[in-house]
Design an enzyme around this catalytic site. Structure first.
Site, PDB file in Angstrom:
ATOM      1  N   ASP A  18     -27.581  69.359  61.467  1.00 32.54           N
ATOM      2  CA  ASP A  18     -26.869  68.314  60.730  1.00 32.54           C
ATOM      3  C   ASP A  18     -25.921  67.495  61.595  1.00 32.54           C
ATOM      4  OD1 ASP A  18     -24.967  70.240  61.284  1.00 32.54           O
ATOM      5  OD2 ASP A  18     -25.003  71.081  59.262  1.00 32.54           O
ATOM      6  N   GLU A  25     -33.803  74.407  60.414  1.00 37.93           N
ATOM      7  CA  GLU A  25     -32.598  74.770  59.637  1.00 37.93           C
ATOM      8  C   GLU A  25     -32.379  73.742  58.524  1.00 37.93           C
ATOM      9  OE1 GLU A  25     -28.283  74.642  60.860  1.00 37.93           O
ATOM     10  OE2 GLU A  25     -28.637  76.750  61.237  1.00 37.93           O
ATOM     11  N   GLU A  35     -21.329  66.543  58.118  1.00 33.78           N
ATOM     12  CA  GLU A  35     -22.601  67.263  58.247  1.00 33.78           C
ATOM     13  C   GLU A  35     -23.393  67.392  56.939  1.00 33.78           C
ATOM     14  OE1 GLU A  35     -19.734  68.239  59.577  1.00 33.78           O
ATOM     15  OE2 GLU A  35     -20.034  68.907  61.649  1.00 33.78           O
ATOM     16  N   HIS A  85     -13.368  74.065  65.057  1.00 32.17           N
ATOM     17  CA  HIS A  85     -13.863  72.770  65.525  1.00 32.17           C
ATOM     18  C   HIS A  85     -14.220  71.768  64.426  1.00 32.17           C
ATOM     19  CE1 HIS A  85     -18.199  72.901  64.547  1.00 32.17           C
ATOM     20  NE2 HIS A  85     -18.033  74.182  64.580  1.00 32.17           N
ATOM     21  N   ARG A 129     -14.544  68.849  61.932  1.00 28.73           N
ATOM     22  CA  ARG A 129     -13.928  67.526  61.883  1.00 28.73           C
ATOM     23  C   ARG A 129     -13.061  67.314  60.645  1.00 28.73           C
ATOM     24  NH1 ARG A 129     -15.999  62.834  64.867  1.00 28.73           N
ATOM     25  NH2 ARG A 129     -17.820  63.717  65.846  1.00 28.73           N
ATOM     26  N   HIS A 131     -12.191  74.361  71.519  1.00 25.65           N
ATOM     27  CA  HIS A 131     -13.160  73.253  71.489  1.00 25.65           C
ATOM     28  C   HIS A 131     -12.446  71.998  71.991  1.00 25.65           C
ATOM     29  CE1 HIS A 131     -16.124  70.450  69.767  1.00 25.65           C
ATOM     30  NE2 HIS A 131     -16.940  71.479  69.686  1.00 25.65           N
TER      31      HIS A 131
HETATM   32  N1  UDP Z   1     -20.383  79.222  71.142  1.00 22.54           N
HETATM   33  C1  UDP Z   1     -20.373  79.209  72.539  1.00 22.54           C
HETATM   34  N2  UDP Z   1     -19.164  79.129  73.185  1.00 22.54           N
HETATM   35  C2  UDP Z   1     -17.963  79.035  72.531  1.00 22.54           C
HETATM   36  C3  UDP Z   1     -17.985  79.019  71.103  1.00 22.54           C
HETATM   37  C4  UDP Z   1     -19.213  79.101  70.453  1.00 22.54           C
HETATM   38  O1  UDP Z   1     -21.428  79.284  73.172  1.00 22.54           O
HETATM   39  O2  UDP Z   1     -16.909  78.963  73.184  1.00 22.54           O
HETATM   40  C5  UDP Z   1     -21.688  79.280  70.459  1.00 22.54           C
HETATM   41  C6  UDP Z   1     -21.830  80.328  69.374  1.00 22.54           C
HETATM   42  O3  UDP Z   1     -22.355  81.529  69.888  1.00 22.54           O
HETATM   43  C7  UDP Z   1     -22.781  79.677  68.387  1.00 22.54           C
HETATM   44  C8  UDP Z   1     -22.556  78.192  68.581  1.00 22.54           C
HETATM   45  O4  UDP Z   1     -21.847  78.035  69.808  1.00 22.54           O
HETATM   46  O5  UDP Z   1     -24.138  79.947  68.680  1.00 22.54           O
HETATM   47  C9  UDP Z   1     -21.772  77.596  67.432  1.00 22.54           C
HETATM   48  O6  UDP Z   1     -21.435  76.293  67.728  1.00 22.54           O
HETATM   49  P1  UDP Z   1     -20.323  75.500  66.939  1.00 22.54           P
HETATM   50  O7  UDP Z   1     -19.366  76.474  66.355  1.00 22.54           O
HETATM   51  O8  UDP Z   1     -19.798  74.481  67.903  1.00 22.54           O
HETATM   52  O9  UDP Z   1     -21.132  74.702  65.830  1.00 22.54           O
HETATM   53  P2  UDP Z   1     -21.656  75.082  64.366  1.00 22.54           P
HETATM   54  O10 UDP Z   1     -22.463  76.322  64.457  1.00 22.54           O
HETATM   55  O11 UDP Z   1     -20.463  75.198  63.466  1.00 22.54           O
HETATM   56  O12 UDP Z   1     -22.489  73.895  64.001  1.00 22.54           O
END
Ligand code: UDP
Length: 362
Positions: free
Chosen positions: A92, A114, A128, A209, A211, A241
């Site tokens: 998303d 997904e 998203e 993180h 928004r 982040h």
């Molecule tokens: N992750 C990472 N390093 C970090 C924080 C998170 O590699 O410092 C990984 C985590 O294992 C997961 C993904 O990033 O697979 C999640 O990304 P994020 O939280 O940015 O986005 P969302 O999943 O909320 O879309």
């Protein structure tokens, strides 16, 4: 087949799809990196030995409309060079919506990985929820991770012939990465001193993180984390982040004892920390799935989640941005036994199913 990704979570969740497509040998994947996150996904791409066939530059803008327009244009030019038979997008993000839209403009069919996650509120998470709903209107293949996601798509009128429940590819990535970690001590080694420094203190791993969190929410979250570090004998690790707004977290937590702010971690280092963690506090979607699969308790810094399976599995608890609730639920989780690992998000073979379906249909 052109796989389009540009942010850390998309790259993590699409690497298994590229690997499965390549292993299947029927549809050869090419990879377009939109540049939306310049470096955050690099550790995964390096370990998987995947180099972009198209490396685009992130549009130098902050406005969401300009970002979407810029990405749609740049991904469109990549499509014109590559002329793929289909485009794969994930989740998303602005990259995913721009990729789907650029493909749609060229009458190239879109596969959405997904698909069908819904919070039910158009502005939460923002932007998203709206982006993934729009992608669902554009896609030909809808790869739903769970039964609930499949049902959401069917309820919106998507034809059952075009929806397939496959599991979430984040679990494929997790199995692959944990196997790599066990075999190679040097992967994610930057987590080792962070874990060692905690000594006997249980590690609480936090990420923030989203928004839609304004300054008030971020201050409340920082207050909750500060109270947790003060009241419980824990070591709180916060990979920050790089969003500008997160500066308030650095200001409020930077000098608090037993709070360690670090740069965003590579995927392997982050998984090492998740494995070592006693509790996770995060607003992340992917981390909810990983915590559930690994059996780590998690406080979700949101009022609702499009991943109700994590609540049902008993790993995740919603705490919003309420410092009192955060502290109370953290104390409950620290006193309770660790949850059992759960397979609600998949069995690690989602990408194989996606590759098989695409190979069949193309
Ligand atoms: N992750 C990472 N390093 C970090 C924080 C998170 O590699 O410092 C990984 C985590 O294992 C997961 C993904 O990033 O697979 C999640 O990304 P994020 O939280 O940015 O986005 P969302 O999943 O909320 O879309």
């Amino acid at each position: 087949m052109l796989v389009v990704a540009g942010t850390r979570p998309e790259i993590i969740k699409l690497v298994p799809v590229m690997q499965a497509l390549a292993a299947g040998g029927v549809v050869s994947p090419r990879f377009c990196h939109s540049g939306q996150h310049q470096n955050l996904g690099r550790s995964v791409l390096d370990a998987a030995q995947i180099a972009p066939d198209e490396q685009l530059l992130r549009p130098d803008v902050v406005d969401l409309g300009a970002l979407l327009a810029g990405l749609t244009t740049s991904i469109g030019t990549a499509l014109d060079r590559q002329c793929p038979r289909a485009v794969v997008v994930q989740g998303d993000t602005a990259t995913a919506l721009a990729g789907a839209l650029a493909a749609f403009h060229r009458q190239i069919p879109v596969a959405h990985v997904e698909a069908g996650l819904r919070s039910g509120q158009i502005d939460r998470p923002w932007p998203e929820e709206a982006y993934r709903r729009m992608i669902s209107r554009l896609a030909r293949w809808h790869f739903a991770p769970t039964a609930a996601a499949k049902l959401a798509l069917l309820n919106e009128g998507v034809s059952p012939a075009h929806v397939e429940q496959v599991g979430n590819t984040v679990i494929d990535a997790l199995h692959w990465a944990l196997g790599r970690l066990d075999a190679d001590d040097t992967l994610g080694a930057e987590a080792v001193p962070v874990i060692a420094r905690a000594g006997k203190r249980p590690i609480v791993l936090a990420t923030v993180h989203r928004r839609e969190h304004g300054e008030g929410d971020l201050r409340a979250i920082a207050e909750g984390l500060r109270a947790l570090a003060a009241r419980e004998k824990v070591e709180l690790v916060l990979p920050l982040h790089p969003r500008e707004e997160n500066a308030v977290l650095r200001d409020m937590l930077g000098r608090v004892p037993h709070v360690r702010i670090v740069e965003p971690l590579g995927y392997f280092a982050f998984l090492r920390l998740m494995r070592a963690a006693r509790l996770i506090v995060s607003d992340s979607g992917g981390v909810q799935e990983e915590a559930t699969a690994m059996g780590r308790p998690m406080l979700v810094l949101r009022a609702e989640t499009e991943r109700p399976e994590a609540l049902q599995a008993g790993t995740a608890t919603l705490v919003g941005a309420d410092p009192g609730l955060m502290l109370a639920r953290a104390q409950d989780a620290l006193a309770a036994p660790m949850p059992e690992p759960s397979t609600v998000f998949g069995d690690g073979r989602a990408a194989q199913r996606i590759a098989a379906r695409l190979a069949r249909d193309l």
